[in-house]
Design a protein around this motif. Structure first.
Motif, PDB file in Angstrom:
ATOM      1  N   GLU A 123       2.002  28.305  90.474  1.00 25.11           N
ATOM      2  CA  GLU A 123       0.548  28.116  90.470  1.00 25.11           C
ATOM      3  C   GLU A 123       0.182  26.658  90.695  1.00 25.11           C
ATOM      4  O   GLU A 123       0.987  25.757  90.450  1.00 25.11           O
ATOM      5  N   ASP A 124      -1.041  26.432  91.160  1.00 23.94           N
ATOM      6  CA  ASP A 124      -1.593  25.083  91.259  1.00 23.94           C
ATOM      7  C   ASP A 124      -2.484  24.831  90.048  1.00 23.94           C
ATOM      8  O   ASP A 124      -3.268  25.697  89.652  1.00 23.94           O
ATOM      9  N   PHE A 125      -2.353  23.634  89.461  1.00 19.07           N
ATOM     10  CA  PHE A 125      -3.152  23.272  88.294  1.00 19.07           C
ATOM     11  C   PHE A 125      -3.896  21.977  88.556  1.00 19.07           C
ATOM     12  O   PHE A 125      -3.499  21.171  89.394  1.00 19.07           O
ATOM     13  N   GLN A 126      -4.975  21.799  87.770  1.00 20.47           N
ATOM     14  CA  GLN A 126      -5.699  20.526  87.779  1.00 20.47           C
ATOM     15  C   GLN A 126      -5.704  19.993  86.352  1.00 20.47           C
ATOM     16  O   GLN A 126      -6.284  20.618  85.450  1.00 20.47           O
ATOM     17  N   LEU A 127      -5.037  18.856  86.146  1.00 21.75           N
ATOM     18  CA  LEU A 127      -5.023  18.218  84.829  1.00 21.75           C
ATOM     19  C   LEU A 127      -6.157  17.200  84.779  1.00 21.75           C
ATOM     20  O   LEU A 127      -6.201  16.274  85.585  1.00 21.75           O
ATOM     21  N   LEU A 128      -7.060  17.383  83.829  1.00 17.60           N
ATOM     22  CA  LEU A 128      -8.203  16.484  83.681  1.00 17.60           C
ATOM     23  C   LEU A 128      -7.935  15.527  82.522  1.00 17.60           C
ATOM     24  O   LEU A 128      -7.539  15.945  81.435  1.00 17.60           O
ATOM     25  N   VAL A 129      -8.171  14.248  82.768  1.00 12.88           N
ATOM     26  CA  VAL A 129      -8.046  13.224  81.724  1.00 12.88           C
ATOM     27  C   VAL A 129      -9.295  12.346  81.752  1.00 12.88           C
ATOM     28  O   VAL A 129      -9.648  11.800  82.794  1.00 12.88           O
ATOM     29  N   GLU A 130      -9.935  12.252  80.604  1.00 14.77           N
ATOM     30  CA  GLU A 130     -11.050  11.321  80.441  1.00 14.77           C
ATOM     31  C   GLU A 130     -10.642  10.334  79.350  1.00 14.77           C
ATOM     32  O   GLU A 130     -10.653  10.674  78.163  1.00 14.77           O
ATOM     33  N   PRO A 131     -10.234   9.116  79.712  1.00 16.52           N
ATOM     34  CA  PRO A 131      -9.748   8.153  78.718  1.00 16.52           C
ATOM     35  C   PRO A 131     -10.727   7.982  77.555  1.00 16.52           C
ATOM     36  O   PRO A 131     -11.932   7.899  77.749  1.00 16.52           O
ATOM     37  N   GLY A 132     -10.145   7.969  76.342  1.00 21.41           N
ATOM     38  CA  GLY A 132     -10.968   7.823  75.156  1.00 21.41           C
ATOM     39  C   GLY A 132     -11.617   9.105  74.689  1.00 21.41           C
ATOM     40  O   GLY A 132     -12.251   9.130  73.632  1.00 21.41           O
ATOM     41  N   ARG A 133     -11.444  10.221  75.434  1.00 22.19           N
ATOM     42  CA  ARG A 133     -12.141  11.452  75.096  1.00 22.19           C
ATOM     43  C   ARG A 133     -11.238  12.688  75.052  1.00 22.19           C
ATOM     44  O   ARG A 133     -11.109  13.325  74.023  1.00 22.19           O
ATOM     45  N   ARG A 134     -10.602  13.018  76.170  1.00 17.12           N
ATOM     46  CA  ARG A 134      -9.973  14.347  76.242  1.00 17.12           C
ATOM     47  C   ARG A 134      -8.903  14.419  77.306  1.00 17.12           C
ATOM     48  O   ARG A 134      -8.863  13.600  78.239  1.00 17.12           O
ATOM     49  N   ILE A 135      -8.048  15.449  77.173  1.00 21.86           N
ATOM     50  CA  ILE A 135      -7.057  15.802  78.178  1.00 21.86           C
ATOM     51  C   ILE A 135      -6.895  17.321  78.124  1.00 21.86           C
ATOM     52  O   ILE A 135      -6.723  17.892  77.040  1.00 21.86           O
ATOM     53  N   HIS A 136      -6.980  17.970  79.251  1.00 25.29           N
ATOM     54  CA  HIS A 136      -6.781  19.425  79.317  1.00 25.29           C
ATOM     55  C   HIS A 136      -6.737  19.859  80.777  1.00 25.29           C
ATOM     56  O   HIS A 136      -7.199  19.135  81.668  1.00 25.29           O
ATOM     57  N   LEU A 137      -6.207  21.038  81.005  1.00 26.54           N
ATOM     58  CA  LEU A 137      -6.293  21.619  82.339  1.00 26.54           C
ATOM     59  C   LEU A 137      -7.727  22.061  82.580  1.00 26.54           C
ATOM     60  O   LEU A 137      -8.448  22.397  81.637  1.00 26.54           O
ATOM     61  N   THR A 138      -8.136  22.047  83.842  1.00 26.11           N
ATOM     62  CA  THR A 138      -9.489  22.498  84.147  1.00 26.11           C
ATOM     63  C   THR A 138      -9.465  23.482  85.305  1.00 26.11           C
ATOM     64  O   THR A 138      -8.679  23.340  86.246  1.00 26.11           O
ATOM     65  N   TRP A 139     -10.309  24.467  85.191  1.00 24.24           N
ATOM     66  CA  TRP A 139     -10.474  25.450  86.266  1.00 24.24           C
ATOM     67  C   TRP A 139     -11.856  25.317  86.904  1.00 24.24           C
ATOM     68  O   TRP A 139     -12.253  26.144  87.717  1.00 24.24           O
ATOM     69  N   TYR A 140     -12.569  24.283  86.530  1.00 23.33           N
ATOM     70  CA  TYR A 140     -13.867  23.983  87.129  1.00 23.33           C
ATOM     71  C   TYR A 140     -13.661  23.007  88.288  1.00 23.33           C
ATOM     72  O   TYR A 140     -12.905  22.045  88.165  1.00 23.33           O
ATOM     73  N   GLU A 141     -14.334  23.264  89.395  1.00 22.42           N
ATOM     74  CA  GLU A 141     -14.265  22.354  90.537  1.00 22.42           C
ATOM     75  C   GLU A 141     -15.355  21.290  90.411  1.00 22.42           C
ATOM     76  O   GLU A 141     -16.486  21.584  90.018  1.00 22.42           O
TER      77      GLU A 141
END
Length: 391
Positions: A44-62
């Motif tokens: 599968e293809d994944f998108q890892l989202l990182v917002e420094p100082g806030r969060r890290i998680h995979l995202t399925w939103y474009e």
């Protein structure tokens, strides 16, 4: 937008290791301070989202990516594209995550700092800084190129590895309310601390000195059980209050059960976090857009008001100069006589003061002199008064 707790990050990292390890980084995107790492695994293809100082998680939103990436994003692409993800680690149950990436001849580590203002730091094999989103010199460490990276000072003991004896010593050596002590000494968020108290049947506001040995043991075992639930990756979800998402959690919370609260379960904590934070991100973006629209509307209103004022002044000026033109036309004979007299005097080298005095002295005898109102030598203008209008 509130930041993830150490427990949230532990749950995310546990899932990321199962889902991303072995995958290759295909690209990196930066949208303001949100970074998207596109990862391709065998399944599968994944998108890892990182917002420094806030969060890290995979995202399925474009999200709309900028046409021209910022310089830091370009540097990350240069060092990370096509690299294989070797592991994802959480440092010392802190809000710091390390993404270890391997290549044929070397490996690098991407450090995500999810506390404070946040940062992203890329390290070489020796742990030296290649590049960072933000550079800084601090009391206990420096984030500077080619310097060895130092992790931030630990904020407490790792609850995953603490023994009962250590746990008891922490409580015995502390003063204050139980939940607050757990937060302060074990690097767990307030929500998990309250949950541990409720599941143990202990009031969170209770003074720690009043705990019995049996209650201390119960609290310890309850906390360990909660951490095992997180590691197991079950019961992740969002707490709703009147259909509004208020908390995302890797464990089902008894603290928020019944009454006005409901629980929406997800198959993974990454999906729960994505739903929770991305929806909030949408609300923030919508509010920003509304703010920008209001600001643009106010700007247009100010422009229209300025244009209306300018137009009104132009109308008034047009009426005034039309009136002046009519008066000059009606008195053209007198005006012409006055101009001829002034021009003649100037040719005879009379000064402006002399001209003004001679014309004023002739007002009783000469009609043209009567309309004379003065001179403006520096502007080369003669003033006349016609029908009580100064022209």
């Amino acid at each position: 937008m509130e930041a993830m707790s150490s427990l949230d990050i532990a749950a995310i990292v546990s899932e990321l290791n199962r889902m991303l390890v072995g995958g290759r980084i295909r690209n990196v995107y930066q949208i303001n301070r949100i970074f998207i790492f596109r990862v391709r695994t065998s399944n599968e293809d994944f998108q890892l989202l990182v917002e420094p100082g806030r969060r890290i998680h995979l995202t399925w939103y474009e999200r709309v990516k900028p046409r021209f990436p910022p310089p830091f994003c370009m540097t990350l692409r240069k060092h990370l594209k096509h690299g294989r993800i070797l592991s994802v680690q959480q440092y010392d149950f802190d809000r710091v995550v390390m993404l270890n990436v391997g290549f044929a001849k070397n490996r690098v580590t991407l450090v995500f700092e999810l506390f404070g203002d946040g940062n992203i730091v890329l390290l070489d094999e020796e742990g030296k800084i290649i590049v960072a989103e933000k550079y800084a010199s601090m009391k206990d460490r420096d984030i500077l190129p080619k310097k060895s990276y130092l992790f931030p000072p630990s904020r407490g003991k790792d609850p995953r590895n603490i023994s009962f004896e250590e746990f008891r010593e922490v409580l015995a050596g502390s003063k204050g309310k139980i939940a607050a002590i757990l937060v302060r000494n074990l690097s767990i968020g307030s929500i998990l601390a309250e949950e541990a108290c409720i599941r143990s049947g202990i009031e969170k506001e209770r003074d720690v000195s009043l705990l019995s040995d049996d209650e201390t043991r119960t609290l310890f075992e309850t906390l360990k059980g909660l951490l095992e639930e997180v590691e197991g990756g079950i019961n992740s979800g969002i707490v709703l209050r009147s259909e509004e998402a208020i908390i995302v959690s890797p464990v089902k919370l008894k603290t928020y059960s019944g009454g006005e609260f409901s629980w929406k379960e997800f198959e993974s904590f990454n999906k729960a976090a994505d739903e929770f934070y991305s929806k909030r991100e949408e609300l923030i973006v919508e509010e920003e857009l509304r703010g920008e629209a209001r600001e643009e509307e106010d700007k247009i209103q100010r422009m229209l008001e300025t244009q209306r004022e300018t137009l009104q002044k132009m109308i008034e000026a047009e009426e005034k100069y039309r009136r002046y033109g009519n008066l000059l036309y009606e008195n053209i004979h007198l005006v012409s006589q006055l101009l001829e007299a002034v021009i003649s005097a100037r040719k005879k080298n009379y000064s402006w003061q002399e001209i003004e005095e001679r014309i004023k002295s002739a007002k009783d005898k000469n009609l043209a002199a009567r309309i004379f109102a003065g001179v403006k030598p520096h502007e080369g203008r003669i003033l006349v008064e016609l029908n009580e209008e100064l022209i």
